[in-house]
Design a protein around this motif. Sequence first.
Motif, PDB file in Angstrom:
ATOM      1  N   VAL A 113       0.832  10.976   4.742  1.00 45.09           N
ATOM      2  CA  VAL A 113       1.780   9.913   4.401  1.00 45.09           C
ATOM      3  C   VAL A 113       2.877  10.508   3.519  1.00 45.09           C
ATOM      4  O   VAL A 113       3.126  11.708   3.560  1.00 45.09           O
ATOM      5  CB  VAL A 113       1.060   8.723   3.723  1.00 45.09           C
ATOM      6  CG1 VAL A 113       0.155   8.008   4.724  1.00 45.09           C
ATOM      7  CG2 VAL A 113       0.265   9.163   2.504  1.00 45.09           C
ATOM      8  N   GLY A 114       3.541   9.688   2.711  1.00 46.19           N
ATOM      9  CA  GLY A 114       4.614  10.178   1.857  1.00 46.19           C
ATOM     10  C   GLY A 114       4.099  10.825   0.583  1.00 46.19           C
ATOM     11  O   GLY A 114       2.889  11.017   0.396  1.00 46.19           O
ATOM     12  N   TYR A 130      -0.551  -0.828   4.722  1.00 42.64           N
ATOM     13  CA  TYR A 130       0.692  -0.401   4.081  1.00 42.64           C
ATOM     14  C   TYR A 130       0.347   0.486   2.892  1.00 42.64           C
ATOM     15  O   TYR A 130      -0.539   0.155   2.095  1.00 42.64           O
ATOM     16  CB  TYR A 130       1.506  -1.609   3.619  1.00 42.64           C
ATOM     17  CG  TYR A 130       1.923  -2.500   4.761  1.00 42.64           C
ATOM     18  CD1 TYR A 130       3.204  -2.428   5.297  1.00 42.64           C
ATOM     19  CD2 TYR A 130       1.023  -3.398   5.328  1.00 42.64           C
ATOM     20  CE1 TYR A 130       3.579  -3.238   6.368  1.00 42.64           C
ATOM     21  CE2 TYR A 130       1.387  -4.203   6.396  1.00 42.64           C
ATOM     22  CZ  TYR A 130       2.662  -4.115   6.913  1.00 42.64           C
ATOM     23  OH  TYR A 130       3.028  -4.910   7.975  1.00 42.64           O
ATOM     24  N   CYS A 131       1.041   1.608   2.784  1.00 51.63           N
ATOM     25  CA  CYS A 131       0.810   2.557   1.697  1.00 51.63           C
ATOM     26  C   CYS A 131       2.125   2.814   0.968  1.00 51.63           C
ATOM     27  O   CYS A 131       3.077   3.343   1.561  1.00 51.63           O
ATOM     28  CB  CYS A 131       0.248   3.866   2.250  1.00 51.63           C
ATOM     29  SG  CYS A 131       0.070   5.152   0.999  1.00 51.63           S
ATOM     30  N   ASN A 133       4.290   4.890  -1.427  1.00 47.13           N
ATOM     31  CA  ASN A 133       4.326   6.284  -1.872  1.00 47.13           C
ATOM     32  C   ASN A 133       5.239   6.395  -3.093  1.00 47.13           C
ATOM     33  O   ASN A 133       6.468   6.340  -2.981  1.00 47.13           O
ATOM     34  CB  ASN A 133       4.821   7.167  -0.731  1.00 47.13           C
ATOM     35  CG  ASN A 133       3.959   7.012   0.513  1.00 47.13           C
ATOM     36  OD1 ASN A 133       2.758   7.246   0.483  1.00 47.13           O
ATOM     37  ND2 ASN A 133       4.563   6.585   1.620  1.00 47.13           N
ATOM     38  N   ASN A 138       9.062   5.205  -0.562  1.00 43.91           N
ATOM     39  CA  ASN A 138       8.936   4.593   0.755  1.00 43.91           C
ATOM     40  C   ASN A 138       7.537   4.030   0.950  1.00 43.91           C
ATOM     41  O   ASN A 138       6.638   4.234   0.126  1.00 43.91           O
ATOM     42  CB  ASN A 138       9.299   5.587   1.872  1.00 43.91           C
ATOM     43  CG  ASN A 138       8.515   6.884   1.791  1.00 43.91           C
ATOM     44  OD1 ASN A 138       7.361   6.904   1.394  1.00 43.91           O
ATOM     45  ND2 ASN A 138       9.154   7.990   2.165  1.00 43.91           N
ATOM     46  N   THR A 140       4.552   3.743   3.948  1.00 36.90           N
ATOM     47  CA  THR A 140       4.037   4.150   5.251  1.00 36.90           C
ATOM     48  C   THR A 140       3.275   2.982   5.865  1.00 36.90           C
ATOM     49  O   THR A 140       2.436   2.368   5.201  1.00 36.90           O
ATOM     50  CB  THR A 140       3.101   5.359   5.121  1.00 36.90           C
ATOM     51  OG1 THR A 140       3.789   6.428   4.460  1.00 36.90           O
ATOM     52  CG2 THR A 140       2.619   5.831   6.482  1.00 36.90           C
ATOM     53  N   ILE A 142       0.679   1.856   8.808  1.00 39.21           N
ATOM     54  CA  ILE A 142      -0.362   2.451   9.650  1.00 39.21           C
ATOM     55  C   ILE A 142      -0.956   1.388  10.561  1.00 39.21           C
ATOM     56  O   ILE A 142      -1.269   0.279  10.115  1.00 39.21           O
ATOM     57  CB  ILE A 142      -1.472   3.074   8.773  1.00 39.21           C
ATOM     58  CG1 ILE A 142      -0.882   4.166   7.874  1.00 39.21           C
ATOM     59  CG2 ILE A 142      -2.616   3.623   9.621  1.00 39.21           C
ATOM     60  CD1 ILE A 142      -1.807   4.597   6.758  1.00 39.21           C
ATOM     61  N   VAL A 149       0.334   6.507  12.225  1.00 41.75           N
ATOM     62  CA  VAL A 149       1.507   6.006  11.513  1.00 41.75           C
ATOM     63  C   VAL A 149       2.467   5.348  12.497  1.00 41.75           C
ATOM     64  O   VAL A 149       2.855   5.949  13.503  1.00 41.75           O
ATOM     65  CB  VAL A 149       2.212   7.142  10.751  1.00 41.75           C
ATOM     66  CG1 VAL A 149       3.523   6.652  10.144  1.00 41.75           C
ATOM     67  CG2 VAL A 149       1.298   7.697   9.658  1.00 41.75           C
ATOM     68  N   THR A 151       5.472   3.657  11.303  1.00 42.80           N
ATOM     69  CA  THR A 151       6.818   3.922  10.786  1.00 42.80           C
ATOM     70  C   THR A 151       6.742   4.145   9.286  1.00 42.80           C
ATOM     71  O   THR A 151       5.698   3.946   8.657  1.00 42.80           O
ATOM     72  CB  THR A 151       7.771   2.747  11.104  1.00 42.80           C
ATOM     73  OG1 THR A 151       9.114   3.125  10.808  1.00 42.80           O
ATOM     74  CG2 THR A 151       7.416   1.510  10.296  1.00 42.80           C
ATOM     75  N   THR A 152       7.864   4.559   8.719  1.00 41.81           N
ATOM     76  CA  THR A 152       8.011   4.689   7.270  1.00 41.81           C
ATOM     77  C   THR A 152       9.238   3.885   6.855  1.00 41.81           C
ATOM     78  O   THR A 152      10.316   4.041   7.439  1.00 41.81           O
ATOM     79  CB  THR A 152       8.170   6.161   6.851  1.00 41.81           C
ATOM     80  OG1 THR A 152       7.010   6.889   7.274  1.00 41.81           O
ATOM     81  CG2 THR A 152       8.311   6.288   5.351  1.00 41.81           C
TER      82      THR A 152
END
Length: 458
Positions: A113-114, A130-131, A133, A138, A140, A142, A149, A151-152
């Motif tokens: 991830v980020g 949702y993560c 970062n 941003n 990430t 999933i 993933v 999108t970011t």
Amino acid sequence: MKKYKVLVALSIMLATLANAQWLETTVAVGSNPFALCWNSTNNKVYCANWGSDNVTVIDGATNSVDTTIAVGIEPHDLCWNSTNNKIYCANCGSNNIMIIDGATNSVDTTIAVGNEPWVLCWNSTNNKIYCANNDGDNVTVIDGATDSVITTVAVGSNPRALCWNSISNKVYCLNEQSDNVTIIDGVSNSIDTTVAVGSYPWTLCWNSTSNKVYCSNYISSNVTVIDCATDSVIATVAVGGFPMGLCWNSTNNKVYCANYLSNDVTVINGATDSVDTTVVVGSDPFALLWNLNNNKVYCASWGSDDVTIIDGVTDSVITTVAVENDPCDFCWNSVQNRTYVANFNSSSVSVIRDTLLGVEEQLTFNIQRPTVKIYPNPFHDEVHISFGIGYGTESVELSIYNAAGRLVESFRITPDALRTTLFWDGTDHANRQLPSGVYFVILHTRDCIITEKLLLIR
């Protein structure tokens, strides 16, 4: 006269037991435990140990350690996906997420991830994780079905808190250094808008009754209230010094705010967004949790190494339970009605027990009280919820919560018979189909609360 005295003594004993809380045990875990989550499918508690790069798995029935799972560097947050029975672990030192199979307690896969993944949340409608970062500015996104993933999403500076609104299917992302909240559409993963809040926001919580998001701002010592229908700020509530943890009490529609520097908890009315009262707690209150089974709020005080337990009706302190060094996070096991507390600088988890479950398990009295029967259970399309309410009950409220403690549906009923049956089709209050998982049916009457577990299988 003797019978009267016995009944009075019994009433006093039950009232005392109903409020009793005690430290049941302390479980040794890894170094610097920082995050907890409970898996209701297998009744396990997962503890992310920031200092030893692993996750301890605790059996929710016995409080013994089942296993320890090696993860990435500095695991910082956990979330459980009830649809796939997987636990997601954000490793802020290795910039990845490790996915643990809840059935085998082994690592399924690792997702890059980020920079510095800080916090996680799960969208059960679209089965997305949702993560945020923190050092990447941003989020990430999933796919929970494929663990890949999608999108970011670029957000503000230092995103540090997330919450999901199931009514509008939006994710709210708090950006600490840019003093705002980014709102992400749960379907398109695009940004709807950005809302300015107070100075240095810390955390978020969602009030589903009033459909509002609350944001604590630790430098400006206030809480910003966002109307989720318009995604605009409708109030700013002055609270104590350095507000940090938030939690929402859905039974009484109150928001609790832990104020780290003033050693108290501000109680905000969820309907009017005015302050109801302020409750004095321990030193450096850091985290909060609401127990929907007993309607109590738990406040972990980092500086005094204790947990203050607040009555959700009267907002008075019931008791204070000593734990170990620097309590920083909670999770609640509704099956045993246990509260787990991560002690950051003691490498341990304290287990606080509530007598509510023990009284129901061990004592039986010939007292007319409500009963709840659910069938079929598990269910697929429709479930029958039948309850006997006894004589003299004017009205009852039946609420359904998901495993994360979020209210998904409620019914206000004025019964016209001793037994009433209603049918639930597994949708929420917006008529959206809910995912497979464990749900809790809570029957509220004037005199008591009854809880039953329900399993939805799609």
